[in-house]
Each structure stands twice: as structure tokens, then as C-alpha cells.
Scaffold this active site. Structure first.
Site, short mmCIF file in Angstrom:
data_model
loop_
_atom_site.label_atom_id
_atom_site.label_comp_id
_atom_site.label_asym_id
_atom_site.label_seq_id
_atom_site.Cartn_x
_atom_site.Cartn_y
_atom_site.Cartn_z
CB CYS A 149 -1.02 -0.05 1.02
SG CYS A 149 -0.27 -0.51 2.78
CG HIS A 269 -0.80 3.72 4.77
ND1 HIS A 269 -1.52 3.50 6.01
CD2 HIS A 269 -0.43 2.65 4.31
CE1 HIS A 269 -1.32 2.12 6.21
NE2 HIS A 269 -0.65 1.66 5.30
P1 NAP Z 1 -6.91 -9.62 8.26
O1 NAP Z 1 -7.90 -8.69 8.44
O2 NAP Z 1 -6.34 -10.16 9.32
O3 NAP Z 1 -7.71 -10.67 7.42
C1 NAP Z 1 -7.16 -12.14 7.13
C2 NAP Z 1 -7.86 -12.69 5.98
O4 NAP Z 1 -7.19 -13.94 5.70
C3 NAP Z 1 -9.21 -13.43 6.61
O5 NAP Z 1 -10.29 -13.28 5.88
C4 NAP Z 1 -8.97 -14.77 7.10
O6 NAP Z 1 -9.67 -15.59 7.44
C5 NAP Z 1 -7.92 -15.03 5.88
N1 NAP Z 1 -6.99 -16.23 6.40
C6 NAP Z 1 -6.40 -16.40 7.33
N2 NAP Z 1 -5.62 -17.57 7.11
C7 NAP Z 1 -6.13 -18.20 5.93
C8 NAP Z 1 -6.02 -19.56 5.54
N3 NAP Z 1 -5.12 -20.37 6.06
N4 NAP Z 1 -6.66 -19.75 4.43
C9 NAP Z 1 -7.34 -19.31 3.95
N5 NAP Z 1 -7.83 -17.68 4.26
C10 NAP Z 1 -6.98 -17.28 5.42
O7 NAP Z 1 -5.99 -9.08 7.43
P2 NAP Z 1 -5.88 -8.00 6.25
O8 NAP Z 1 -5.74 -6.69 6.83
O9 NAP Z 1 -7.18 -8.24 5.47
O10 NAP Z 1 -4.71 -8.53 5.28
C11 NAP Z 1 -4.68 -9.84 4.48
C12 NAP Z 1 -3.42 -9.80 3.67
O11 NAP Z 1 -3.56 -8.95 2.74
C13 NAP Z 1 -2.03 -9.54 4.49
O12 NAP Z 1 -1.67 -10.61 5.16
C14 NAP Z 1 -1.44 -9.01 3.37
O13 NAP Z 1 -0.64 -10.14 2.69
C15 NAP Z 1 -2.32 -8.40 2.37
N6 NAP Z 1 -2.32 -6.88 2.51
C16 NAP Z 1 -1.77 -6.25 1.73
C17 NAP Z 1 -1.64 -4.80 1.70
C18 NAP Z 1 -1.03 -4.15 0.60
O14 NAP Z 1 -0.20 -3.19 0.93
N7 NAP Z 1 -1.38 -4.39 -0.65
C19 NAP Z 1 -2.40 -4.09 2.85
C20 NAP Z 1 -2.86 -4.82 3.62
C21 NAP Z 1 -2.89 -6.35 3.72
P3 NAP Z 1 -10.47 -15.95 8.64
O15 NAP Z 1 -11.66 -15.05 9.18
O16 NAP Z 1 -10.98 -17.35 8.59
O17 NAP Z 1 -9.45 -15.91 9.84
O1 3JN Z 2 1.13 -2.39 7.56
C1 3JN Z 2 0.82 -2.03 6.72
O2 3JN Z 2 0.26 -0.68 6.46
C2 3JN Z 2 0.69 -2.54 5.18
C3 3JN Z 2 1.02 -4.00 5.34
C4 3JN Z 2 0.97 -4.85 4.46
C5 3JN Z 2 1.22 -6.45 4.73
C6 3JN Z 2 1.00 -6.86 6.09
C7 3JN Z 2 1.12 -8.19 6.13
C8 3JN Z 2 1.69 -9.13 5.15
C9 3JN Z 2 1.68 -7.16 3.73
C10 3JN Z 2 1.95 -6.60 2.35
O3 3JN Z 2 0.92 -6.22 1.71
O4 3JN Z 2 3.41 -6.36 2.23
C11 3JN Z 2 2.04 -8.38 3.99
C12 3JN Z 2 2.88 -9.41 3.11
O5 3JN Z 2 1.92 -9.79 2.24
O6 3JN Z 2 3.95 -9.46 3.21
#
Ligand code: NAP
Ligand code: 3JN
Length: 366
Positions: A149, A269
Site C-alpha cells: 500500500c 497512510h
Molecule cells: P486480516 O484482517 O487479518 O484478514 C485476513 C484474512 O485472511 C481473513 O479473511 C482470514 O480468514 C484469511 N485467512 C487467514 N488464514 C487463512 C488461511 N489459512 N486460508 C484462507 N484464508 C485465510 O488481514 P488483512 O488486513 O485483510 O490482510 C490480509 C493480507 O492482505 C495480508 O496478510 C497481506 O498479505 C495483504 N495486505 C496487503 C496490503 C497491501 O499493502 N497491498 C495491505 C494490507 C494487507 P479468517 O476470517 O478465517 O481468519
Molecule cells: O502495515 C501496513 O500498513 C501494510 C501491510 C501490509 C502487509 C501486511 C502483512 C503481510 C503485507 C504486504 O502487503 O506487504 C504483508 C505481506 O504480504 O507481506
């Protein structure tokens, strides 16, 4: 209106069907998470052409329901066979899930848009911000990575500057909202804030990194650690910004440095960015002109009227907001700016849906 929480209504663009088609089978992996929630709202707002929707999570949330277009949808546990018949799979369930299941989705014929860091630096995987490098989508082999992000909002604002004036150096300090660390971090900020205001005891357990050795208070604080530390003293969040910026902008030699800090803000952010450009004699007015015309960028820069971007104003909006543009006092080609965006929308859900829309526009979905 003051916006505090990430789950308020998204305020923008009622979409029209962008294709005259019966639609696609779309899967959302991580549908119950902070990003997945915004992914569904964005698909709905854009009226993305969906003929079938598969919502996936871990076994923990399997059987729960999520609302999409006024209807309750049952969430299923994500498994390799979940992707049979899926055209487009949007992943945001963490890197381990993507590494395990994205190749399975591709095997079943789906195109994956992955929100995690699992494949971002893989040379065979395009890392895309559509306003910057949409053409890279044509090189995909089944998986497209959505950048971090903090990277997305910075490159969206810097690309128009690079295109016109060249870019040699970037130094960024971030002020990141807790929603970037997931739904549990939002809960922790709310609980700690209430506890502190009521003079009750609390025990930090999520930030800076869930499962790490130490946890610190985030309410009324600032934590200079996002993700774990690399051996070079930078955190992995900082290294993501550095490496992803170079890849997206096709500038391996660009000088980039980053310091990433977590703030007690729910969503949005902010970034203080210092750049050095190639061309001489460029003015703030010149930068305003190109930023004013840049796709996906809104210029908010009238210091005398105290107009500048702030996260509370960016929540629920798709754009990247830029302000405080000023010339450095010592470096002739140096400029400073302040860049703000909704990290769950342009930083994650909206950029992913934009990638999916670009794939349809370019005829890349079979
Ligand atoms: P979150 O609120 O903790 O949600 C995690 C999601 O993943 C929930 O739906 C969870 O399901 C699911 N999950 C966890 N373990 C799983 C498994 N083993 N199999 C299938 N689904 C599973 O986290 P979030 O903030 O949405 O972020 C999720 C991911 O998106 C992060 O880990 C990161 O890789 C990515 N992300 C990317 C950005 C970016 O910068 N582009 C920003 C934030 C996050 P349950 O409800 O069953 O736990
Ligand atoms: O912390 C933030 O503001 C962004 C976080 C992103 C994030 C959180 C957990 C795992 C990432 C990501 O998108 O880089 C990951 C990950 O997939 O490495």
C-alpha cells in the site's frame, strides 16, 4: 464529516458494467479480512461484471456469511479445489496462503491478482499500479502482484513527475494507519484508546508485529517498526517500498530510501516524500500542473488556505492526494511533498479491482 473507521461507505464512483458480457466467476480469498471487506465493497461499487462469486477464508470463518449486493453469501474454507471454474481470483489472506493456493488457482485456469508480498519480486510476475505500468499486465503468466500500500500511493504520485522531469532520488518517511496491519490491529487501537481514556489497564498484543518478541502501545503513540527487521537495519516494509518502487517504475538504479512508522490512525497512510529530479529550473507551479492532470491523483495544495491532504479526509476515496509541494531550500532540483491515500482502497482493494478491470479492458481474461 469526520471519518474515523475503515468500514464506512465508500463515497465514489457508482460503476457501470465495463463489459457487455454475462460476467465472470470471481473468487475473493480472505473475504472476511480488512482488505477482503473493502474488496467486496469495491467490486460492488464498480458493478464489476460477476456471474458467480466464491468467498474464501480459513476454516475459522467457514460457514459465516458476508453481505454482497444486499445478499448474504456463505464463506467457504479455501482449498485447491475451490478454484474450479474461477476466472479471476483476488487474494488477500497472507503470503503463505498465496504461495500455497495461487498456483492451484492458476492450474485451474484462473488469473490471480495477489495482494501479498509472496510474488511481488518474482521476475515472472508483473507488479502493477495501473496508472503507472498497466502495459506490464501483458507479460503475466497467471499471477499479477498488487504492490504494498505505501508503495502504491507513492509511485502513483511520482510517475507523472518522473515522466516529465526525470527522477534520481526518493527519500520517504511514512505515517501508516493501523488498518494496514489487519482487523486485529484496528480492534487493538480502539480498545487501548478506550482503556487509556477510562484509566484502565491494558496489555498490547498485536503491534508492531503480531507474534514478535515484544508488543507496544499504539494508542497515543508512534511506533518506528512495520514488519520485522532485515539484517541491514531496515524493516521489511521499508525494503518493500525500496524494491517495489524500482520494479514498478522500471528504474533499478533509482536511489530510494524509506523509514516506515505506525501511527494511531485507523485508515489512511500519509507520506513525507523528498525527491530529486533530473531537469533543472522546475518550479512548484510546474509540478502542480502535472499533478493536476495525473490520473488517480488529486492535488490539494493551497497553504495560504490551509488546504493539504489528511487521512481523515481520504478515507473511502479512491484517489491519491498530494499537497505541501515545495522546493528544497538547499538542493536546486530537490522537492518535498505530502502524499495521502486510503490504504485499504488504492493501497489494496481498489488497486486490485483496477488491475482486474485493466485485464478485461486489455482482453487478457479468457
Ligand atoms: P486480516 O484482517 O487479518 O484478514 C485476513 C484474512 O485472511 C481473513 O479473511 C482470514 O480468514 C484469511 N485467512 C487467514 N488464514 C487463512 C488461511 N489459512 N486460508 C484462507 N484464508 C485465510 O488481514 P488483512 O488486513 O485483510 O490482510 C490480509 C493480507 O492482505 C495480508 O496478510 C497481506 O498479505 C495483504 N495486505 C496487503 C496490503 C497491501 O499493502 N497491498 C495491505 C494490507 C494487507 P479468517 O476470517 O478465517 O481468519
Ligand atoms: O502495515 C501496513 O500498513 C501494510 C501491510 C501490509 C502487509 C501486511 C502483512 C503481510 C503485507 C504486504 O502487503 O506487504 C504483508 C505481506 O504480504 O507481506
Amino acid at each position: 464529516m469526520i471519518h474515523l473507521f475503515y468500514y464506512e461507505n465508500i463515497e465514489w464512483l457508482e460503476g457501470e458494467n465495463i463489459l457487455d458480457t454475462s460476467g465472470f466467476h470471481v473468487a475473493v480469498v480472505g473475504a472476511t479480512g480488512a482488505v477482503g471487506n473493502q474488496m467486496l465493497k469495491t467490486l460492488e461499487k464498480r458493478n464489476f461484471p460477476i456471474k458467480q462469486l466464491t468467498l474464501l477464508s480459513s476454516a475459522r470463518s467457514a460457514g459465516s456469511t458476508v453481505t454482497f449486493k444486499g445478499k448474504e453469501w456463505v464463506v467457504e474454507e479455501a482449498k485447491p479445489e475451490s478454484f474450479i471454474g474461477v476466472d479471476i481470483a483476488l487474494f488477500s489472506a497472507g503470503g503463505d496462503v498465496s504461495k500455497r493456493l495461487a498456483p492451484e488457482a492458476v492450474k485451474h485456469g484462473a488469473i490471480v491478482v495477489d495482494n501479498t508480498s509472496a510474488f511481488r519480486m518474482d521476475p515472472n510476475v508483473p507488479l502493477v499500479v495501473p496508472e503507472v505500468n498497466e502495459e506490464d499486465l501483458k507479460l503475466h503468466n497467471g499471477i499479477i502482484a498488487n504492490p504494498n500500500c505505501s508503495t502504491i500511493q507513492m509511485v502513483a504520485a511520482l510517475e507523472p513527475v518522473r515522466k516529465k522531469y526525470g527522477l534520481t532520488k526518493v527519500i520517504v518517511s511514512t505515517y501508516q494507519a493501523v488498518s494496514g496491519a489487519g482487523a486485529v490491529a484496528i480492534d487493538e487501537l480502539q480498545q487501548q484508546s478506550q482503556a487509556i481514556l477510562s484509566q484502565e489497564a491494558f496489555e498490547p498484543s498485536v503491534l508492531p508485529v503480531k507474534g514478535d518478541k515484544k508488543h507496544y502501545q499504539i494508542a497515543f503513540n508512534a511506533i518506528p517498526q512495520i514488519d520485522k527487521f532485515d539484517d541491514n537495519g531496515f524493516t521489511f516494509e521499508e525494503m518493500k517500498m525500496i524494491n517495489e518502487t524500482k520494479k514498478i517504475m522500471h528504474m533499478p538504479a533509482l536511489k530510494v530510501s524509506a523509514t516506515c512508522v505506525r501511527l494511531p490512525v485507523v485508515t489512511g497512510h500519509s507520506e513525507s516524500v523528498y525527491i530529486e529530479i533530473e531537469q533543472d529550473s522546475v518550479s512548484v507551479k510546474d509540478l502542480h500542473e502535472i499533478l493536476n492532470e495525473a490520473p488517480g491523483v488529486t492535488l490539494e495544495d493551497v497553504p495560504e488556505e490551509q488546504i493539504y491532504p489528511m487521512p481523515a479526509h481520504a478515507v473511502g476515496k479512491p484517489d491519491v492526494f498530494v499537497g505541501r509541494v515545495r522546493k528544497d531550500l538547499d538542493e536546486a532540483n530537490g522537492f518535498h511533498m505530502w502524499i495521502v491515500s486510503d490504504n485499504l482502497l488504492k493501497g489494496a482493494a481498489w488497486n486490485s479491482v483496477q488491475i482486474a478491470e485493466s485485464l478485461l479492458k486489455l482482453g487478457l481474461v479468457k
